[in-house]
Every structure is written in C-alpha cells, then in structure tokens.
Motif scaffolding. Sequence first.
Motif, mmCIF file in Angstrom:
data_model
loop_
_atom_site.group_PDB
_atom_site.id
_atom_site.type_symbol
_atom_site.label_atom_id
_atom_site.label_comp_id
_atom_site.label_asym_id
_atom_site.label_seq_id
_atom_site.Cartn_x
_atom_site.Cartn_y
_atom_site.Cartn_z
ATOM 1 N N UNK A 6 5.573 -6.039 13.720
ATOM 2 C CA UNK A 6 6.410 -7.222 13.873
ATOM 3 C C UNK A 6 7.712 -7.087 13.123
ATOM 4 N N UNK A 7 8.666 -7.909 13.554
ATOM 5 C CA UNK A 7 10.004 -7.873 12.970
ATOM 6 C C UNK A 7 10.441 -9.277 12.595
ATOM 7 N N UNK A 8 11.356 -9.317 11.650
ATOM 8 C CA UNK A 8 11.965 -10.564 11.199
ATOM 9 C C UNK A 8 13.470 -10.419 11.331
ATOM 10 N N UNK A 9 14.107 -11.402 11.945
ATOM 11 C CA UNK A 9 15.567 -11.463 12.001
ATOM 12 C C UNK A 9 16.000 -12.762 11.354
ATOM 13 N N UNK A 10 16.937 -12.674 10.405
ATOM 14 C CA UNK A 10 17.511 -13.848 9.759
ATOM 15 C C UNK A 10 18.860 -14.078 10.418
ATOM 16 N N UNK A 11 19.016 -15.244 11.039
ATOM 17 C CA UNK A 11 20.225 -15.537 11.801
ATOM 18 C C UNK A 11 21.439 -15.643 10.895
ATOM 19 N N UNK A 12 22.569 -15.201 11.446
ATOM 20 C CA UNK A 12 23.866 -15.454 10.843
ATOM 21 C C UNK A 12 24.776 -15.844 12.007
ATOM 22 N N UNK A 31 23.390 -14.652 15.755
ATOM 23 C CA UNK A 31 22.405 -15.622 16.260
ATOM 24 C C UNK A 31 22.126 -15.468 17.753
ATOM 25 N N UNK A 32 23.156 -15.377 18.570
ATOM 26 C CA UNK A 32 22.934 -15.258 20.018
ATOM 27 C C UNK A 32 22.227 -13.962 20.372
ATOM 28 N N UNK A 44 15.324 -10.696 21.329
ATOM 29 C CA UNK A 44 14.065 -11.348 21.725
ATOM 30 C C UNK A 44 13.484 -10.640 22.948
ATOM 31 N N UNK A 45 14.299 -10.450 23.976
ATOM 32 C CA UNK A 45 13.839 -9.806 25.215
ATOM 33 C C UNK A 45 13.426 -8.357 24.971
ATOM 34 N N UNK A 46 14.189 -7.665 24.133
ATOM 35 C CA UNK A 46 13.887 -6.270 23.832
ATOM 36 C C UNK A 46 12.565 -6.139 23.081
ATOM 37 N N UNK A 47 12.371 -6.967 22.063
ATOM 38 C CA UNK A 47 11.120 -6.909 21.298
ATOM 39 C C UNK A 47 9.926 -7.282 22.182
ATOM 40 N N UNK A 48 10.115 -8.254 23.046
ATOM 41 C CA UNK A 48 9.048 -8.647 23.968
ATOM 42 C C UNK A 48 8.737 -7.507 24.942
ATOM 43 N N UNK A 49 9.777 -6.904 25.498
ATOM 44 C CA UNK A 49 9.612 -5.815 26.471
ATOM 45 C C UNK A 49 8.872 -4.628 25.879
ATOM 46 N N UNK A 66 14.436 -16.516 11.669
ATOM 47 C CA UNK A 66 14.678 -17.385 10.520
ATOM 48 C C UNK A 66 16.067 -17.990 10.653
ATOM 49 N N UNK A 67 16.139 -19.313 10.602
ATOM 50 C CA UNK A 67 17.409 -20.029 10.723
ATOM 51 C C UNK A 67 17.771 -20.634 9.362
ATOM 52 N N UNK A 68 18.679 -19.987 8.614
ATOM 53 C CA UNK A 68 19.044 -20.487 7.283
ATOM 54 C C UNK A 68 19.721 -21.855 7.324
#
Length: 195
Positions: free
Chosen positions: A111-117, A121-122, A129-134, A143-145
């Motif tokens: 699993x991966x974690x992305x913290x938005x900036x 964000x987009x 999102x699509x790439x990790x799902x694929x 994570x939305x700070x």
Amino acid sequence: MGLKSTERQKERYTYQDYVKWNGRWELINGTLYNMAPASSFVHQSIVGELYVALRSCFREKGCVVVMAPFDVLLDEQADYEQAEHVVQPDISVICDQSKIGSRGCDGPPDFVVEVLSPSTALKDRNEKYKLYEQFGVKEYWIVDPLHRTVEVYGRGEKGYEKRDVFGEGDVLVSFLFADLTIPLADIFPNIEREG
C-alpha cells in the motif's frame, strides 16, 4: 542531464528516458510530471508521523516502509526500460522484499500513502488513484492536510472500494491490516491549518 524544452515536447516517455533526468520527476502513462521542489512543514510533518506509525507496525510483519524519494516502477511488461509509469509515493509499504532492487520497487507496493498538496492533489486523486488501482496496490491512503482527513481505499473484487474517511478526531483503521490503527490526532500537526 536536464530536460531541454524540445525534449519536453516528446509525447511518450519511458523509464529509459526517466533515468537520464536530473531533479525529481514522475512518469504516468508516459507523461512527465515535475515533482514540487519544496513541501510545506505540515506536509513533511504528516509524512514523518505516518512513517513512524507505519514503520513500528510493519517491522513486526517483515515489511519495509519507505519515504519519497523512492522510485516505484509499474508496468505489465517484464522490460522495465520501456515502463511508462514511475511514481514516488510519499510512503510505500512493501511486504514482498524481492521487489526491492537498485532501481527502487519493481512492481506495486502493498500500500501507498499520498499527502495532498496544492500542486499534487488532482494527480494524486485521479491519475495515481487509477494507476494504483490498475496495478494492484492493495491499499491507498489519501491524506488531506487542509481538511485534516484520511481517505482509505482498499481493493475489492472490482477495484477500489472506499473504506471510509477518517477525521482528525478519529482512529484510522486499515482496510488491509485490521490490527493497524492510528489515532489521527497524533498525525496532524497542532498548528494553524495550511496545505
């Protein structure tokens, strides 16, 4: 070697191109993305706190927890020189250590974690999102700070299913690892909100 403006016009890039560039880049569907040169204190603080929480949990499971910059190569072909996907998640958890090599992680982390900036964000919510799902990343946290939330996605039969959105007063529960719980009050910095 840096990228020239004429090189930036190329339509599709591969890992073979990627390894020649200076700086921090990501490659998604052959498209080049420049990584933001500086993260905010809040972003780095959240990444650091999550890293500590995840590392202590996964050390016992024999998994490796890695922070960016760390290349994750994703491709359906065995020839990674032609891979059109190279990403640098804020945090990667890799339980199959045979995937870790000199280039980074060859294949999807568990699993991966992305913290938005504001600058990512987009891309984090859409392309990544699509790439990790694929490619079968089993769990993805966004994570939305700004809103002080964590969205947890886990793989179901037809792709990702939204597990839940946890707020700063909640205890996050992992989709994949039921014993992984994190009080989010410990993760979000106790300062003015910023993205």
